[in-house]
Design an enzyme around this catalytic site. Structure first.
Site, mmCIF file in Angstrom:
data_model
loop_
_atom_site.group_PDB
_atom_site.id
_atom_site.type_symbol
_atom_site.label_atom_id
_atom_site.label_comp_id
_atom_site.label_asym_id
_atom_site.label_seq_id
_atom_site.Cartn_x
_atom_site.Cartn_y
_atom_site.Cartn_z
ATOM 1 N N HIS A 1 3.135 5.136 -9.206
ATOM 2 C CA HIS A 1 2.404 3.855 -9.212
ATOM 3 C C HIS A 1 1.035 4.190 -9.808
ATOM 4 O O HIS A 1 0.167 4.695 -9.106
ATOM 5 C CB HIS A 1 2.282 3.345 -7.782
ATOM 6 C CG HIS A 1 1.490 2.085 -7.632
ATOM 7 N ND1 HIS A 1 1.749 0.943 -8.352
ATOM 8 C CD2 HIS A 1 0.435 1.781 -6.841
ATOM 9 C CE1 HIS A 1 0.889 -0.004 -7.999
ATOM 10 N NE2 HIS A 1 0.078 0.479 -7.092
ATOM 11 N N ASP B 1 10.506 -5.189 -8.696
ATOM 12 C CA ASP B 1 9.512 -4.673 -7.739
ATOM 13 C C ASP B 1 9.539 -5.534 -6.463
ATOM 14 O O ASP B 1 8.508 -5.989 -5.981
ATOM 15 C CB ASP B 1 8.107 -4.642 -8.345
ATOM 16 C CG ASP B 1 7.138 -3.821 -7.492
ATOM 17 O OD1 ASP B 1 7.611 -2.953 -6.746
ATOM 18 O OD2 ASP B 1 5.924 -4.071 -7.554
ATOM 19 N N ARG C 1 12.921 -2.800 3.873
ATOM 20 C CA ARG C 1 12.010 -2.308 4.907
ATOM 21 C C ARG C 1 12.714 -1.616 6.063
ATOM 22 O O ARG C 1 12.145 -1.492 7.142
ATOM 23 C CB ARG C 1 11.179 -3.469 5.440
ATOM 24 C CG ARG C 1 10.470 -4.289 4.377
ATOM 25 C CD ARG C 1 9.325 -3.540 3.737
ATOM 26 N NE ARG C 1 8.610 -4.382 2.801
ATOM 27 C CZ ARG C 1 7.846 -3.925 1.830
ATOM 28 N NH1 ARG C 1 7.706 -2.626 1.656
ATOM 29 N NH2 ARG C 1 7.229 -4.753 1.026
ATOM 30 N N HIS D 1 13.335 0.022 -8.818
ATOM 31 C CA HIS D 1 12.611 0.200 -7.551
ATOM 32 C C HIS D 1 12.476 -1.117 -6.798
ATOM 33 O O HIS D 1 11.912 -2.069 -7.309
ATOM 34 C CB HIS D 1 11.236 0.840 -7.753
ATOM 35 C CG HIS D 1 10.348 0.183 -8.754
ATOM 36 N ND1 HIS D 1 9.411 -0.758 -8.417
ATOM 37 C CD2 HIS D 1 10.246 0.336 -10.092
ATOM 38 C CE1 HIS D 1 8.765 -1.151 -9.505
ATOM 39 N NE2 HIS D 1 9.266 -0.501 -10.538
#
Lengths: 434, 321
Positions: free
Chosen positions: A179, A305, A64, A60
């Site tokens: 999460h 991450d 953006r 993951h």
């Protein structure tokens, strides 16, 4: 037919338990032979002193695009991935708009194709617009290329929605990436709740906010027989619960990040927002259990991450700054410092967490150097010493706490489908070895 | 008759070597005593009719208040004027912050007007620490979120020392919203460094994690510790900093943790009552206690001015020795 030969390296392929000096022959983008007496090639890469392994895979990362390309675009993010040794990345869907429909997933693949860097695998949203109320069009997202589903950094607070999501995705045998955090307990939190947060007066997020959610999600995974992947686990008790769940045949996987291994909550003492991450940096006792989890197989993968933010959003008030660091370009050296140098993991074990482990979580056909596999290969020098310079990052963003760190282990060449997509600029290479 | 202007004795200033005052965590006991002694010297001068010195004449002190404040701001402003500094006052309301400017750029802009010392109040912990790295001016923390409020801590300690003679071995209890109190954190650091026994007392929901590691005792039963206290410092309930309900009602809070006549009668005869204010009468403290003979609340305000004068004066000479 072009024959590309990577020679004189130490080849490590955890998927097959292979670790020995060997040459790797690549033809038409596919690995065709691994052995001692292969060659010559039409083109050769000298891997003397280097480790040759499957390209790294990240479960993951946040690019953006669309929405806030100043932070990162697919092109810049995938370039950063290559520089860090990654040949495949799975992208979180928390863009603007959210990847909650087939067209959004296809757009991501289109941009990845245009960038022509590493492979990109979309993660689709679990709920429409990440609102946690209605399931997204999960079946159509799958057809659009999504490999798993997540509401990114927004935990699925409603247990009934999470239950339905796990049941629904079980139809397709795909994972829900969660999460794990009780939102009400983490609201407005800046750092780990404990002695240091008390000292600094910064609002804390207790470890319980994570392991309570882990406990709930594991119960729901057991109930539904769905696949659950817990992202960026940071708490001792979470690891213990996941270990027990695996022993009880619950379909759960998890990952940890290098920064949660390398840094503690004490780092926030300087009020530098580059140390603000989500979940927050924890204390030493939690880190110790993350390492035990990596060793005993409870933790399946290491993820960067990757969370890029422009400098202006990370400068200033620490409680207003967004949480996250750019991670793709520093994973390898930080893992070497935290896991290899203290002898917590062997090279075989570490590379497994960066290749075959994440490939299984994402259920993608990569992460091995087996003959016949697509030639996604990373060549790195495990001993080269260098200094992390954020200004040299390929990412659009520079928000790292590791700037200026003296580290070892440097990516030299990265191949995707047999094509050399990254080669370390010779002017950036240093000769120092340890 | 003494002249209204006078130069202070530079004795204490020669021993001071810090440019910034960011918190009491950073200071040694010697440095804390130096500030207290300088404030005492200013108090003695004031008693002799010396109301002003020229020591900071020609310098500019900027009060950057990104969060509302009345008494701290006024106190710092008056302290600077007593030292003959020019002052610049800034409030976040109606400023360029509302146009999207960052607080660092705002501070840089004001600093560029020739400011040598910046007094910062900000709602975020660490904001003065960030400015200390970004500005050339000296930075004085006038309260950063729930982190520290060093001059309030110093004036509380100054008042205790003045009334009780010494901090060594004295039991000082901080009562109230410890979790959200920057005053509590500064008090704890300062009081412990000067040898006091410190108890924090309040609802369990307002006691932050692992605060015992700061060397304090924790109590949730106020009545049980009242007789042990030499000083009780009643902290305000920070309703504006809280999210969610930390206790069932104000009435219940006042019942369990309010300082009232009954509790005062069970306290030591010479117990000292402090409250950093603004006080919520009838919540943390009843009027009979606030206005009674044990209360030093107004002395705290007076002493605050002296402490701030001492800080501005000492810090302005940080590299002159």
């Amino acid at each position: 037919m072009t024959r590309l030969l990577i020679h004189s390296g130490r080849v490590i392929d955890p998927a097959r338990g292979f670790d020995q000096p060997a040459n790797v022959l690549i033809e038409n983008g596919v690995i065709t032979e691994i052995g001692d007496n292969i060659g010559p090639g039409d083109r050769e890469i000298d891997a003397s002193g280097c480790i040759v392994c499957p390209g790294f895979i990240d479960t993951h990362v946040a690019f953006r695009e669309p929405g806030t390309e100043d932070d990162e675009s697919v092109a810049s993010g995938t370039a950063a991935a290559l520089a860090g040794g990654f040949t495949s990345v799975a992208c979180l869907p928390d863009t603007s708009p959210v990847v909650d429909n087939r067209a959004s997933a296809e757009f991501l693949l289109l941009q990845a194709g245009r960038a022509n860097n590493c492979r990109v695998f979309p993660l689709g949203a679990v709920t429409k617009n990440h609102e946690g109320q209605e399931l997204a069009e999960i079946g159509q997202l799958l057809e659009g290329g999504a490999v798993a589903f997540t509401d990114a950094k927004r935990p699925i607070a409603n247990a009934e929605i999470m239950r339905r999501a796990l049941e629904y995705t079980a139809m397709f045998d795909r994972s829900i990436f969660e999460h794990p955090q009780v939102p009400e307990m983490a609201a407005d939190g800046v750092m780990h709740e404990g002695y240091v947060s008390t000292l600094l007066g910064l609002r804390g997020i207790p470890a319980a906010a994570e392991h309570i959610m882990v406990s709930r999600d594991l119960s729901l995974a057991a109930l539904t027989r769905g696949r659950l992947h817990l992202m960026s686990v940071s708490v001792r008790r979470s690891i213990q619960q996941i270990r027990d769940a695996k022993e009880n045949q619950i379909q759960v996987t998890c990952d940890v990040t290098p920064h949660h291994l390398a840094l503690t909550d004490v780092s926030l003492t300087e009020f530098d927002a580059n140390y603000k991450v989500d979940p927050p940096l924890r204390s030493r006792e939690h880190i110790a259990e993350l390492i035990v989890g990596l060793k005993d197989g409870t933790v399946d993968a290491i993820s960067s991450d990757h969370q890029p933010y422009t400098e202006e959003s990370k400068t200033g008030e620490v409680d207003l700054a967004p949480a996250g660091i750019v991670g793709l370009e520093t994973v390898l050296p930080i893992c070497i410092r935290t896991l290899i140098e203290p002898n917590h993991l062997t090279w075989m074990e570490l590379i497994a967490k960066l290749t075959v482990g994440p490939a299984k979580i994402l259920q993608i056909d990569h992460g091995t150097l087996a003959v016949g596999a697509a030639a996604d290969v990373t060549v790195f020098d495990p001993n080269e010493q260098w200094t992390i310079d954020p200004q040299a990052f390929h990412s659009h963003s520079r928000n790292t706490p590791f700037g200026g760190w003296e580290v070892r282990g440097r990516v030299k060449h990265v191949l995707v489908g047999g094509e050399v997509r990254f080669q370390l600029d010779p002017t950036q290479q240093e000769t120092t070895h340890v | 008759m003494t002249a209204p202007y006078s130069e202070p004795d530079p004795h204490f200033r020669r021993q001071w070597h810090r440019k910034h005052l960011l918190g009491l965590q950073d200071l040694t006991a010697e440095e804390i005593n130096l500030i207290l002694d300088q404030a005492a010297a200013f108090k003695a001068m004031a008693a002799e009719g010396v109301t002003k010195t020229k020591w900071l004449m020609g310098t500019v002190v900027a009060n950057l208040f990104f969060e509302p404040s009345t008494r701290t701001r006024t106190s710092f402003s008056l302290a600077a004027k007593r030292l003959s500094a020019d002052t610049v006052d800034f409030s976040a309301a109606g400023s360029s912050l509302s146009k999207g400017e960052t607080f660092i750029d705002t501070a840089r802009t004001i600093e560029a007007m020739g400011v040598s010392q910046v007094v910062v109040r900000h709602q975020t912990p660490g904001a003065p620490h960030i400015l200390a790295k970004e500005l050339d001016a000296g930075v004085l923390n006038a309260g950063d979120g729930t982190h520290e409020h060093p001059t309030q801590g110093l004036l509380d300690i100054f008042t205790i020392r003045e009334k009780l003679g010494s901090l060594e071995g004295k039991t000082v209890t901080l009562v109230g919203d410890i979790r959200h109190s920057r005053v509590a954190r500064s008090n704890i650091w300062g009081l412990k460094k000067l040898g006091a026994r410190v108890i924090v007392c309040g609802p369990a929901t307002l006691i932050p994690s692992q605060i015992e590691e700061l060397g304090v005792e924790v109590a949730t039963d106020f009545d049980s510790i009242v007789p042990e206290c030499d000083c009780i410092n009643l902290l305000r309930v920070q309703f504006e900093r809280q999210r969610g309900a930390f206790f069932p009602s104000i009435r219940e809070y006042a019942h369990l943790f309010g300082m009232n006549g009954d509790r005062l009668r069970r306290a030591k005869q010479d117990v000292l009552i402090l409250a950093p204010g603004p006080i919520n009468r009838g919540v943390e403290i009843t009027p009979e206690v606030a206005d009674g003979p044990h209360s030093a609340i107004l002395d705290q305000v007076t002493n605050g001015l002296l402490i701030r004068m001492a800080c501005l004066y000492l810090l302005s000479g940080w590299n002159s020795n």
